[in-house]
Design a protein around this motif. Structure first.
Motif, PDB file in Angstrom:
ATOM      1  N   ASN B  87       0.811  -1.223   0.000  1.00 56.36           N
ATOM      2  CA  ASN B  87       0.000   0.000   0.000  1.00 56.36           C
ATOM      3  C   ASN B  87       0.842   1.269   0.000  1.00 56.36           C
ATOM      4  O   ASN B  87       0.453   2.279  -0.581  1.00 56.36           O
ATOM      5  CB  ASN B  87      -0.929   0.025   1.228  1.00 56.36           C
ATOM      6  CG  ASN B  87      -2.259  -0.661   0.948  1.00 56.36           C
ATOM      7  OD1 ASN B  87      -2.454  -1.243  -0.115  1.00 56.36           O
ATOM      8  ND2 ASN B  87      -3.172  -0.577   1.902  1.00 56.36           N
ATOM      9  N   THR B  88       1.980   1.215   0.702  1.00 54.96           N
ATOM     10  CA  THR B  88       2.810   2.418   0.831  1.00 54.96           C
ATOM     11  C   THR B  88       3.152   2.990  -0.535  1.00 54.96           C
ATOM     12  O   THR B  88       3.049   4.199  -0.765  1.00 54.96           O
ATOM     13  CB  THR B  88       4.110   2.093   1.600  1.00 54.96           C
ATOM     14  OG1 THR B  88       3.741   1.423   2.807  1.00 54.96           O
ATOM     15  CG2 THR B  88       4.869   3.366   1.952  1.00 54.96           C
ATOM     16  N   ALA B  89       3.498   2.108  -1.466  1.00 56.37           N
ATOM     17  CA  ALA B  89       3.856   2.556  -2.813  1.00 56.37           C
ATOM     18  C   ALA B  89       2.665   3.187  -3.527  1.00 56.37           C
ATOM     19  O   ALA B  89       2.834   3.978  -4.458  1.00 56.37           O
ATOM     20  CB  ALA B  89       4.391   1.374  -3.620  1.00 56.37           C
ATOM     21  N   LYS B  90       1.457   2.848  -3.098  1.00 66.49           N
ATOM     22  CA  LYS B  90       0.260   3.433  -3.694  1.00 66.49           C
ATOM     23  C   LYS B  90      -0.199   4.696  -2.960  1.00 66.49           C
ATOM     24  O   LYS B  90      -1.271   5.235  -3.243  1.00 66.49           O
ATOM     25  CB  LYS B  90      -0.895   2.421  -3.656  1.00 66.49           C
ATOM     26  CG  LYS B  90      -0.631   1.108  -4.370  1.00 66.49           C
ATOM     27  CD  LYS B  90      -1.788   0.106  -4.119  1.00 66.49           C
ATOM     28  CE  LYS B  90      -1.423  -1.289  -4.639  1.00 66.49           C
ATOM     29  NZ  LYS B  90      -2.315  -2.342  -4.113  1.00 66.49           N
ATOM     30  N   GLY B  91       0.584   5.124  -1.949  1.00 67.75           N
ATOM     31  CA  GLY B  91       0.192   6.297  -1.176  1.00 67.75           C
ATOM     32  C   GLY B  91      -0.867   5.990  -0.135  1.00 67.75           C
ATOM     33  O   GLY B  91      -1.549   6.873   0.370  1.00 67.75           O
ATOM     34  N   LEU B  92      -1.010   4.696   0.209  1.00 64.64           N
ATOM     35  CA  LEU B  92      -2.003   4.291   1.208  1.00 64.64           C
ATOM     36  C   LEU B  92      -1.304   3.755   2.455  1.00 64.64           C
ATOM     37  O   LEU B  92      -0.155   3.345   2.409  1.00 64.64           O
ATOM     38  CB  LEU B  92      -2.904   3.191   0.632  1.00 64.64           C
ATOM     39  CG  LEU B  92      -3.663   3.500  -0.668  1.00 64.64           C
ATOM     40  CD1 LEU B  92      -4.413   2.264  -1.147  1.00 64.64           C
ATOM     41  CD2 LEU B  92      -4.622   4.666  -0.457  1.00 64.64           C
ATOM     42  N   GLN B  93      -2.043   3.745   3.564  1.00 68.00           N
ATOM     43  CA  GLN B  93      -1.550   3.158   4.800  1.00 68.00           C
ATOM     44  C   GLN B  93      -1.342   1.653   4.646  1.00 68.00           C
ATOM     45  O   GLN B  93      -2.175   0.962   4.063  1.00 68.00           O
ATOM     46  CB  GLN B  93      -2.596   3.348   5.916  1.00 68.00           C
ATOM     47  CG  GLN B  93      -2.657   4.741   6.494  1.00 68.00           C
ATOM     48  CD  GLN B  93      -1.506   4.976   7.428  1.00 68.00           C
ATOM     49  OE1 GLN B  93      -1.352   4.291   8.427  1.00 68.00           O
ATOM     50  NE2 GLN B  93      -0.688   5.944   7.109  1.00 68.00           N
ATOM     51  N   THR B  94      -0.244   1.130   5.218  1.00 68.67           N
ATOM     52  CA  THR B  94      -0.054  -0.319   5.274  1.00 68.67           C
ATOM     53  C   THR B  94      -1.145  -0.965   6.111  1.00 68.67           C
ATOM     54  O   THR B  94      -1.672  -2.026   5.792  1.00 68.67           O
ATOM     55  CB  THR B  94       1.321  -0.640   5.917  1.00 68.67           C
ATOM     56  OG1 THR B  94       2.326  -0.023   5.130  1.00 68.67           O
ATOM     57  CG2 THR B  94       1.562  -2.126   5.965  1.00 68.67           C
ATOM     58  N   VAL B  95      -1.472  -0.290   7.199  1.00 68.10           N
ATOM     59  CA  VAL B  95      -2.458  -0.794   8.156  1.00 68.10           C
ATOM     60  C   VAL B  95      -3.550   0.246   8.338  1.00 68.10           C
ATOM     61  O   VAL B  95      -3.263   1.402   8.655  1.00 68.10           O
ATOM     62  CB  VAL B  95      -1.787  -1.073   9.524  1.00 68.10           C
ATOM     63  CG1 VAL B  95      -2.834  -1.421  10.574  1.00 68.10           C
ATOM     64  CG2 VAL B  95      -0.766  -2.192   9.395  1.00 68.10           C
ATOM     65  N   ALA B  96      -4.795  -0.124   8.096  1.00 66.39           N
ATOM     66  CA  ALA B  96      -5.925   0.727   8.423  1.00 66.39           C
ATOM     67  C   ALA B  96      -6.877  -0.103   9.264  1.00 66.39           C
ATOM     68  O   ALA B  96      -7.004  -1.307   9.053  1.00 66.39           O
ATOM     69  CB  ALA B  96      -6.621   1.241   7.162  1.00 66.39           C
ATOM     70  N   ALA B  97      -7.518   0.526  10.204  1.00 59.70           N
ATOM     71  CA  ALA B  97      -8.338  -0.267  11.119  1.00 59.70           C
ATOM     72  C   ALA B  97      -9.502   0.536  11.664  1.00 59.70           C
ATOM     73  O   ALA B  97      -9.453   1.760  11.728  1.00 59.70           O
ATOM     74  CB  ALA B  97      -7.486  -0.772  12.289  1.00 59.70           C
ATOM     75  N   PHE B  98     -10.543  -0.177  12.021  1.00 59.43           N
ATOM     76  CA  PHE B  98     -11.596   0.417  12.837  1.00 59.43           C
ATOM     77  C   PHE B  98     -12.109  -0.660  13.785  1.00 59.43           C
ATOM     78  O   PHE B  98     -11.840  -1.849  13.585  1.00 59.43           O
ATOM     79  CB  PHE B  98     -12.720   1.009  11.979  1.00 59.43           C
ATOM     80  CG  PHE B  98     -13.607  -0.012  11.349  1.00 59.43           C
ATOM     81  CD1 PHE B  98     -13.287  -0.565  10.120  1.00 59.43           C
ATOM     82  CD2 PHE B  98     -14.762  -0.444  11.983  1.00 59.43           C
ATOM     83  CE1 PHE B  98     -14.088  -1.527   9.552  1.00 59.43           C
ATOM     84  CE2 PHE B  98     -15.575  -1.414  11.413  1.00 59.43           C
ATOM     85  CZ  PHE B  98     -15.230  -1.956  10.189  1.00 59.43           C
ATOM     86  N   GLY B  99     -12.834  -0.246  14.807  1.00 62.32           N
ATOM     87  CA  GLY B  99     -13.250  -1.224  15.802  1.00 62.32           C
ATOM     88  C   GLY B  99     -14.577  -0.891  16.426  1.00 62.32           C
ATOM     89  O   GLY B  99     -15.107   0.220  16.265  1.00 62.32           O
TER      90      GLY B  99
END
Lengths: 349, 349
Positions: B87-99
């Motif tokens: 994801n990093t290469a795409k400009g996105l977070q490696t880790v995204a989360a909600f709970g």
């Protein structure tokens, strides 16, 4: 210095209960149920592409909380859903749910939505999808035993998709029957409120059972079920909760959604592991015949499966386009540099 | 006729990314990390009360999407979290989360929240909780290998909870090190940017490894690790992803969160099933000694466990009271009569 506003990537569409209701009215409930039925059927025809597992259940004395995930390799979906029969006495829903759709390639959410209403719709659509294939072709009368939150959705789906013209209602609580009868006024369905389940099944080609007691109950006994009937059993859906007498199961040809899950949760938990069942997708794909004899009793032992939620979520996302039936939710942290999560936090000070 | 507005029962508090940042700044990040550490420790001391299972993972070529549920019998929590190194290469977070936090007795949600930031905070708090018990009492210098999104949170937690005064940064990408060094200016931590990992571990009593490559990598080799070191290994957290050479594991005394999950996901996936590990809660409860020798190498093979999210969610819910750091989300269908879901829909027309 003001922190910059979140980027568009940070937002995902959220469909509230209010917006779900507006959307259903905007498109019309029968149209929604018809399209949803076709969406679920299309996904059932891709059955082998899905990652399948029995749902992850957390049981307590009062009920159960479940997570139901699945993926087709492109999209990932899960639903959070509870089942608490004792909630009704507290003025709460027995079943409340919400769900999420995400991209598999990035893991980023695409849609978050209420799913209490959407589950009622997809459950009715699934019942209708199966009855369309398994019930007698001339089925026009349905008995509806259990007149709780799911009842009217079932009736309207069976009208819109199967061509049911008359619904015969029965519930141990006459107030529930009155509620359902009142709600179905003007639906174009002939509604008959009955005082016994025996009376309700009179002349019915489809019997839908949908009661919520979490105990081995016998809503239908063997002598009540005549030849040629299609039974749509949706109330028995967790360990310890069944509605049908096992003698009916012995006479019926039984269809299920996903066998490993239904063995745990469905009516067939009463039977040996050798009791034969057919996964319904095989009927759609032509691998197995559905109804083979007009006198046959067909039984859909429905417990609800993750693929149906997947279909419902993808269908909903498609319907949202160009509408205003959603709000944008700032749920994804999206720093300019993805490695700079801390910097994003710092600059927001 | 206008439909009546949703009842208060229909709403649950939602903490957006924006509000999470405001909350952290309002209370102060060090205070939040300290309180969070104590909240997690309190729950680790109730270990046997929790329903525990390895997380439910859906793997794809690009990454993984996981559901992490747990319950203590009163509250139920789960986290949705992805891990996509590309994801990093795409400009996105490696880790995204909600709970989500919910009541066990009714199944009704209590709180929905972003968890990308909250996960970064609870991961750092967990590392600090363990280092507080296992690292040398006079530990003042930490090497931080891997300077991505988690790095600054680790550094500040180790300062606030363990008393670390100097952090030595190294990353294969010097830009990541510059970013972390810049962000830690003014934190009260002495920051040393290093050009090799060998240089970074010079004089460190704690080595934290936090790299994101999904492949068997060797971030630390055996000759780099001297006696008395505490290794806080947080990057190796899924099948096929490890950071330490197995010779280090042979010399270290290894502590884990929940053994069945760590055997699948942690550094110890390189080792036989007989490789001895200690679940860290046993150190807190006094059942097992932590560090027994000043020359011992202690290793926390951290993969992240559902109880830490449970603690973070309950902590957050408590902090929200009396603040404005949340919005109300209409996610629960709440008809006046719980059986009258259809009537609610109908009246909204």
């Amino acid at each position: 210095m003001m922190a910059p506003p979140p980027s568009p990537l940070a937002f995902i569409p959220f469909v509230s209960v209010e917006n779900m209701m507006r959307l259903v009215h905007h498109f019309g409930i029968e149209a929604v149920l018809r399209e949803l039925t076709d969406a679920i059927e299309a996904d059932y025809l891709r059955w082998s592409r899905f990652e399948k597992a029995p749902r992850l259940a957390s049981h307590s004395q009062e009920g159960v909380i479940e997570l139901m995930p699945t993926s087709d390799g492109d999209a990932y979906a899960f639903k959070y859903v509870n089942g608490h029969p004792s909630n009704t006495a507290k003025g709460l829903q027995t079943v409340a749910a919400f769900g999420l759709l995400a991209r598999v390639d990035t893991g980023y959410p695409l849609l978050l939505t209420e799913m209490t209403l959407l589950t009622a719709l997809r459950t009715a659509a699934t019942s209708a999808m199966v009855a369309r294939r398994l019930a007698a072709a001339d089925a026009r009368v349905m008995a509806m035993i259990g007149n709780g939150a799911q009842a009217e959705f079932q009736a309207i789906a069976m009208k819109a998709i199967v061509g049911i013209e008359e619904v015969r209602l029965y519930d141990i609580d006459p107030a529930a029957t009155r509620k359902a009868a009142r709600n179905l006024e003007g639906s174009g369905i002939k509604v008959v409120a009955c005082e016994t389940s025996q009376d309700a099944i009179e002349g019915a080609q489809i019997i839908t059972t949908c009661t919520a007691d979490k105990a081995y109950a016998t809503i239908l006994s063997d002598n009540m079920v005549g030849s040629g009937i299609h039974i749509n059993a949706i109330g028995g859906d967790c360990p310890g909760k069944t509605e049908l007498h096992r003698d009916i199961l012995d006479r019926a040809t039984t269809f299920v959604e996903f066998e490993p899950q239904t063995r745990i949760e469905g009516e067939i938990q009463q039977m040996d592991a050798s009791y034969p069942v057919t996964e319904f997708w095989k009927v759609l794909s032509g691998e197995v015949e559905g109804r083979t004899d007009p006198r046959q009793i067909t039984l859909f032992d429905s417990v609800g499966f993750a693929i149906e939620d997947f279909s419902a979520l993808r269908y909903l996302l498609g319907k949202l386009e160009g509408t205003e039936f959603f709000q944008q939710l700032d749920i994804i942290a999206d720093p300019d540099d993805p490695r700079d999560l801390f910097g994003m936090l710092q600059r927001a000070a």
